[in-house]
Each structure stands twice: as structure tokens, then as C-alpha cells.
Design an enzyme around this catalytic site. Structure first.
Site, PDB file in Angstrom:
ATOM      1  N   LYS A   1       0.858  -1.182   0.000  1.00  0.00           N
ATOM      2  CA  LYS A   1       0.000   0.000   0.000  1.00  0.00           C
ATOM      3  C   LYS A   1       0.897   1.235   0.000  1.00  0.00           C
ATOM      4  O   LYS A   1       1.519   1.554   1.006  1.00  0.00           O
ATOM      5  CB  LYS A   1      -0.902   0.064   1.234  1.00  0.00           C
ATOM      6  CG  LYS A   1      -1.936   1.197   1.065  1.00  0.00           C
ATOM      7  CD  LYS A   1      -2.498   1.729   2.365  1.00  0.00           C
ATOM      8  CE  LYS A   1      -1.730   2.893   2.915  1.00  0.00           C
ATOM      9  NZ  LYS A   1      -1.708   4.097   2.088  1.00  0.00           N
TER      10      LYS A   1
ATOM     11  N   CYS B   1      13.536  11.670   6.433  1.00  0.00           N
ATOM     12  CA  CYS B   1      13.518  11.214   7.831  1.00  0.00           C
ATOM     13  C   CYS B   1      14.888  11.325   8.484  1.00  0.00           C
ATOM     14  O   CYS B   1      14.994  11.519   9.686  1.00  0.00           O
ATOM     15  CB  CYS B   1      12.983   9.797   7.915  1.00  0.00           C
ATOM     16  SG  CYS B   1      13.745   8.718   6.724  1.00  0.00           S
TER      17      CYS B   1
HETATM   18  P1  NAD Z   1       2.148   8.344   8.002  1.00  0.00           P
HETATM   19  O1  NAD Z   1       2.573   7.534   9.149  1.00  0.00           O
HETATM   20  O2  NAD Z   1       0.954   9.200   8.143  1.00  0.00           O
HETATM   21  O3  NAD Z   1       1.820   7.417   6.746  1.00  0.00           O
HETATM   22  C1  NAD Z   1       2.697   6.439   6.288  1.00  0.00           C
HETATM   23  C2  NAD Z   1       1.881   5.338   5.634  1.00  0.00           C
HETATM   24  O4  NAD Z   1       1.060   4.729   6.627  1.00  0.00           O
HETATM   25  C3  NAD Z   1       0.940   5.832   4.548  1.00  0.00           C
HETATM   26  O5  NAD Z   1       0.872   4.879   3.509  1.00  0.00           O
HETATM   27  C4  NAD Z   1      -0.394   5.919   5.278  1.00  0.00           C
HETATM   28  O6  NAD Z   1      -1.506   5.772   4.430  1.00  0.00           O
HETATM   29  C5  NAD Z   1      -0.284   4.732   6.211  1.00  0.00           C
HETATM   30  N1  NAD Z   1      -1.150   4.819   7.387  1.00  0.00           N
HETATM   31  C6  NAD Z   1      -1.632   5.929   8.001  1.00  0.00           C
HETATM   32  N2  NAD Z   1      -2.421   5.584   9.046  1.00  0.00           N
HETATM   33  C7  NAD Z   1      -2.427   4.233   9.095  1.00  0.00           C
HETATM   34  C8  NAD Z   1      -3.049   3.275   9.954  1.00  0.00           C
HETATM   35  N3  NAD Z   1      -3.839   3.648  10.965  1.00  0.00           N
HETATM   36  N4  NAD Z   1      -2.833   1.962   9.718  1.00  0.00           N
HETATM   37  C9  NAD Z   1      -2.029   1.563   8.718  1.00  0.00           C
HETATM   38  N5  NAD Z   1      -1.428   2.418   7.850  1.00  0.00           N
HETATM   39  C10 NAD Z   1      -1.620   3.741   8.038  1.00  0.00           C
HETATM   40  O7  NAD Z   1       3.436   9.134   7.554  1.00  0.00           O
HETATM   41  P2  NAD Z   1       3.591  10.117   6.293  1.00  0.00           P
HETATM   42  O8  NAD Z   1       2.892  11.377   6.669  1.00  0.00           O
HETATM   43  O9  NAD Z   1       3.243   9.448   5.028  1.00  0.00           O
HETATM   44  O10 NAD Z   1       5.184  10.295   6.250  1.00  0.00           O
HETATM   45  C11 NAD Z   1       5.865  11.196   7.027  1.00  0.00           C
HETATM   46  C12 NAD Z   1       6.462  10.532   8.242  1.00  0.00           C
HETATM   47  O11 NAD Z   1       7.161   9.340   7.908  1.00  0.00           O
HETATM   48  C13 NAD Z   1       7.478  11.380   8.930  1.00  0.00           C
HETATM   49  O12 NAD Z   1       7.257  11.345  10.312  1.00  0.00           O
HETATM   50  C14 NAD Z   1       8.819  10.731   8.598  1.00  0.00           C
HETATM   51  O13 NAD Z   1       9.843  10.928   9.488  1.00  0.00           O
HETATM   52  C15 NAD Z   1       8.480   9.325   8.506  1.00  0.00           C
HETATM   53  N6  NAD Z   1       9.413   8.649   7.617  1.00  0.00           N
HETATM   54  C16 NAD Z   1      10.353   7.788   8.141  1.00  0.00           C
HETATM   55  C17 NAD Z   1      11.265   7.174   7.304  1.00  0.00           C
HETATM   56  C18 NAD Z   1      12.296   6.225   7.802  1.00  0.00           C
HETATM   57  O14 NAD Z   1      12.855   5.503   6.987  1.00  0.00           O
HETATM   58  N7  NAD Z   1      12.590   6.166   9.072  1.00  0.00           N
HETATM   59  C19 NAD Z   1      11.232   7.437   5.952  1.00  0.00           C
HETATM   60  C20 NAD Z   1      10.284   8.319   5.477  1.00  0.00           C
HETATM   61  C21 NAD Z   1       9.379   8.914   6.307  1.00  0.00           C
END
Ligand code: NAD
Length: 475
Positions: free
Chosen positions: A177, A286
Site C-alpha cells: 500500500k 527522515c
Molecule cells: P504516516 O505515518 O501518516 O503514513 C505512512 C503510511 O502509513 C501511509 O501509507 C499511510 O496511508 C499509512 N497509514 C496511516 N495511518 C495508518 C493506519 N492507521 N494503519 C495503517 N497504515 C496507516 O506518515 P507520512 O505522513 O506518510 O510520512 C511522514 C512521516 O514518515 C514522517 O514522520 C517521517 O519521518 C516518517 N518517515 C520515516 C522514514 C524512515 O525511513 N525512518 C522514511 C520516510 C518517512
């Protein structure tokens, strides 16, 4: 590549069991271009029923895929690499269009990096040890099963590839997803999957929202492992869902990394590189070094250098080759980042940079904050925008203490004229990666976080082993 090369079209289908087919529900998700602020395409909003079918397809594909010789899996991945490489220009324009990454960075990072990662896994699939011995035991490394992969929007193909390539190389099958903000590049990947003729069900695409599709994947009884990249809050939620059935999770979460510049460092180089790191992809990285720690005796000079470096980050159309800072991914993200900057100033930080932005697009100006209290919100929370906090320290011990005063521990940097001193400080940082004196990113090195930045590792052989379990056979 010019803006005219970005010609997205609606995609109406999901990819399940080796076929494109319509979603079960009638909902759609609008994809916006964050520079023009226009909706440019729609994709289906998948449902839990679609997840059930995708997981069933991945489950029935698992045994035959796992039973293939690793070298045969490597041949499949090689064909995928070829099909994907043929789409390089389209990948770069798609990411620039749906996310806003400046086109040059899109070519180099958003397109080049996932191809490099896939290439690495083609070799690892063929070469990584599957067996070992301990005394009278034969030790077997076996694929964990069906993997649910859930990814964010900031490096939308790289984050998918770090999971899909490693899982497939290990012999797992996958249901993906992608982020609802940037699903279009995932469609290009699956066009390549189809063209490469990967066995049906080995990798499946269900776009949709987190609460609908993401949650259905994370909570599915036939998903053996959930590999997630995104925010710490969502990672926590996914861990709870997986814990109910004792399924493995691997989490790549947020960060608040420190760039520690010691008093014998090349200050100009360290500050310039540090600003570049913090503003890469408009700060939506990140691993971004969002806290710059500099000796109190060099504080004013460091702030001046940071402001000079920030001036070079020209905002504009990300398809324009001279643009160095694109818009943020969404209006929500822009507003969130502006909120943090306001809060930072309210808590005593000084804004050193102009805050005007272009009329159109979800921009946040390249922002340098001085006089930042290490305990304040902008020094503790992940902002995910082009905002750098400059913090003074007295000696090395204090620098280490400030750097480690975070619930995150993903990345970081140390600069010193003395490599031994730099390494000594690097060892004391509670974080999954440290770059010393500008050491280059290594796509084969383990990538992941300490503390609330995550669990497990991605990339290279460590990333492959994450998707395996070990069996001991006594003889
Ligand atoms: P997010 O957590 O909102 O979403 C990430 C993914 O999770 C998306 O596909 C979203 O649809 C899904 N998601 C959201 N709620 C969910 C739920 N309840 N159950 C299952 N899936 C769900 O994050 P974002 O806004 O897309 O990305 C930004 C964040 O991600 C930042 O905090 C960033 O630091 C972090 N990030 C971390 C890394 C890493 O490798 N450590 C890399 C990129 C981004």
C-alpha cells in the site's frame, strides 16, 4: 525534463494476482500536484475486501516463489530492473509532479537510488548465504512468508523498493500500500512488474488510505510480517495490530538528527553540507540533520554561514532546473510546518531567514532558527520541512548530551579535523547511522533507527535478513 513531460492519467485499477483489475469499492483518491495545487489524477481507494484478495494471492504465490533457486529469483529481479530502468525519465517526472522534488534530485535520488537498491538485491538474492552450520545443526535461512508493505510519500519509490526488492530476494511475497499522496509512481513500478512477467501474486498493489487499506493489511491474519515506513504514531498503531497475532514488524519511523560540528572542524564545509542535508527534498527526509550543534565560541559565524547557504535554496517550479527547493507535499504539511516555526518563535527562537514564498505552491521558505533551546518543541519534534535549528554547546560532552536528548535516534553527523575524535563522538551517539566529515550515503549499509525511530534494518544484507527466519535442523 520539462513540466510538459508530466502527463499523468487516472489509474482505475489494482494489481492483484498478476492482473490489473477494478477495485471492489467505487471510491477514488485524488492526486494533487503541490506546485500547481491542481488535481492531476485519480487512483482507486482500495477496501479491506481488496486487501483480502491481494493477501490470498500473495499467500498462494508464496510456496512456489520461496521454492525457487535464489539465482532464479535474481533473474526475475533483473528483468524487473530492466523494465524499471526503461521508465527512468517517467519515474523522475512523476515524482516531481506528485511530490514536488526538484527534477535534478528526482533523477538522482528518487529514480537513481531505487534502481541502485534493486541492483544490490539482484546480487544479494543470488549470493547471500542460505545455510550455515553450528555443531550438529544445519542452520537454514527461510523467507518469513507474506509481507504487508506500507510506505510514505517522501521517497515514494525508494521506500517501496527497500521493502519489495529485499522481500522478493528473500523469497517472500508482498502486498503493497503506497502513500495516498504519491501513488502514481507505484503504478509505474507495477507496470514494470507486469512487463517483467513476475509470477502472479508475488507482488500486489492495493492503493488506499491508511485507516482503510493500511489497517486491513497490518491486522490481516495471513500477513506474516508488516514492513512499515512512516510516522512514529502510525508505527505504534501498526505494532499494536500486529502484536495481536505475534506477527513481526519492521518499522522505519521519524527522526530529529543532530549534526555535531566540533571546534576543530572545517566550519564552512560542515555548515554548508549540513544545510544541504537539512533542506534536501524540502526537508521531507527522515534522516535530515535538523539540529545543527555548533561550539558556542563559533555560534555567530555558524549562523551567518547557515543563512548564506540557505539563500542558495531558490524556490520555484520543481521542473525548473534552477529550482533547489520545491513545495511541500501537501497543504496540510505546509501548514503543519508553519505552525512549528510560529511555535519555535513563541518559545524564544530567532528567525534568521526571510519567510516570503512564491504565490503558488505549498512552499515553506528555507528557514534557519537561532537561539533554539534544546528542550523546546522545534528541537524535539520532527518538523518534516526546510527548517534548521542551530544550537550552541560548550564541550564535546555537552554536544553528545544535547544530540542524545531526543526520543528519536535515526541518523546524525560529526565533523572534526581529528578523525579519531570524530569517531569517538560518533560512537557515543544513540542513533542508527552517523556520517563523519561528510561520509557518503551507502545504499548497502544497514539503515534504521534506535529508540522511537524504529525497529529492524533496511538495505543491503541486513535488510534481506529482516525478511527471513532461521531454522535449526539437528543431525
Ligand atoms: P504516516 O505515518 O501518516 O503514513 C505512512 C503510511 O502509513 C501511509 O501509507 C499511510 O496511508 C499509512 N497509514 C496511516 N495511518 C495508518 C493506519 N492507521 N494503519 C495503517 N497504515 C496507516 O506518515 P507520512 O505522513 O506518510 O510520512 C511522514 C512521516 O514518515 C514522517 O514522520 C517521517 O519521518 C516518517 N518517515 C520515516 C522514514 C524512515 O525511513 N525512518 C522514511 C520516510 C518517512
Amino acid at each position: 525534463m520539462a513540466r510538459a513531460d508530466f502527463t499523468p492519467a487516472d489509474r482505475g485499477e489494482l494489481y492483484i494476482g498478476g492482473q490489473w483489475r477494478p477495485a471492489r469499492g467505487g471510491g477514488t483518491i485524488a492526486v494533487e500536484d503541490p506546485f500547481t495545487e491542481q488535481v492531476v489524477a485519480h487512483v482507486p481507494a482500495g477496501t479491506p475486501a481488496d486487501v483480502d484478495e491481494a493477501v490470498a494471492a500473495a499467500k498462494s504465490a508464496f510456496e512456489p516463489w520461496a521454492a525457487l533457486a535464489p539465482s532464479v529469483r535474481a533473474e526475475h529481479l533483473s528483468r524487473l530492473h530492466q523494465s524499471l530502468a526503461n521508465r527512468s525519465d517517467q519515474i523522475a517526472t512523476t515524482v516531481t509532479g506528485e511530490l514536488g522534488t526538484p527534477i535534478k534530485v528526482s533523477h538522482r535520488v528518487q529514480t537513481g537510488l531505487p534502481l541502485t537498491v534493486l541492483d544490490g538485491y539482484i546480487r544479494l538474492a543470488a549470493e547471500a548465504a542460505q545455510e550455515g552450520e553450528i555443531g550438529n545443526s544445519l542452520i537454514l535461512r527461510e523467507p518469513i512468508g507474506v509481507v504487508g508493505a506500507i510506505t510514505p510519500w517522501n521517497y515514494p519509490l525508494h521506500q517501496v523498493m527497500a521493502k519489495v526488492a529485499a522481500a522478493l530476494a528473500a523469497g517472500c511475497t508482498v502486498v503493497l500500500k503506497p502513500s495516498e499522496l504519491t501513488p502514481l509512481v507505484a503504478y509505474l513500478l507495477f507496470d514494470a512488474v507486469h512487463e517483467a512477467g513476475l509470477p502472479p501474486g508475488v507482488v500486489n498493489l492495493v492503493p488506499g488510505t491508511g485507516p482503510e487499506v493500511g489497517q486491513a493489511i497490518a491486522g490481516h491474519s495471513d500477513v506474516d510480517m508488516v514492513s512499515f515506513t512512516g510516522s512514529t504514531a502510525t508505527g505504534r498503531r501498526i505494532s499494536h495490530l500486529a502484536a495481536d497475532r505475534i506477527a513481526k514488524v519492521s518499522l522505519e519511523l521519524g527522526g530529529k538528527s543532530a549534526n555535531v560540528i566540533l571546534d576543530d572542524a572545517d566550519l564552512a564545509r560542515a555548515v554548508k553540507t549540513g544545510v544541504g542535508n537539512a533542506f534536501l527534498n524540502a526537508g521531507q527526509t527522515c534522516t535530515a540533520w535538523t539540529r545543527m550543534l555548533v561550539p558556542a565560541t563559533q555560534y555567530e559565524q555558524a549562523c551567518e554561514l547557515a543563512v548564506q547557504a540557505a539563500k542558495a535554496y531558490a524556490m520555484g517550479d520543481p521542473f525548473d532546473e534552477t529550482t533547489r527547493l520545491g513545495p511541500l507535499a501537501s497543504a496540510t504539511q505546509r501548514d503543519r510546518v508553519h505552525g512549528f516555526v510560529r511555535q519555535g518563535r513563541a518559545e524564544g527562537a530567532t528567525l534568521l531567514t526571510p519567510d516570503d514564498v512564491p504565490d503558488r505552491g505549498y512552499f515553506v521558505a528555507p528557514t534557519v532558527l537561532a537561539d533554539v533551546d534544546p528542550k523546546s518543541t522545534v528541537a524535539q519534534e520532527e518538523i518534516f520541512g526546510p527548517v534548521l535549528a542551530v544550537i550552541p554547546f560548550g564541550d564535546d560532552d555537552e554536544a553528545v548530551a544535547i544530540a542524545n536528548d531526543s526520543r528519536y535516534g535515526l541518523a546524525g553527523a560529526v565533523w572534526s579535523g581529528d578523525p579519531d575524535r570524530a569517531l569517538a563522538v560518533a560512537k557515543r551517539l544513540r542513533t542508527g547511522a552517523v556520517d563523519v566529515n561528510g561520509g557518503a550515503f551507502n545504499p548497502l549499509a544497514p539503515f534504521g533507527g534506535y529508540k522511537q525511530s524504529g525497529l529492524g534494518r533496511e538495505l543491503g544484507v541486513f535488510g534481506l535478513e529482516e525478511f527471513q527466519q532461521v531454522k535449526a535442523v539437528q543431525r
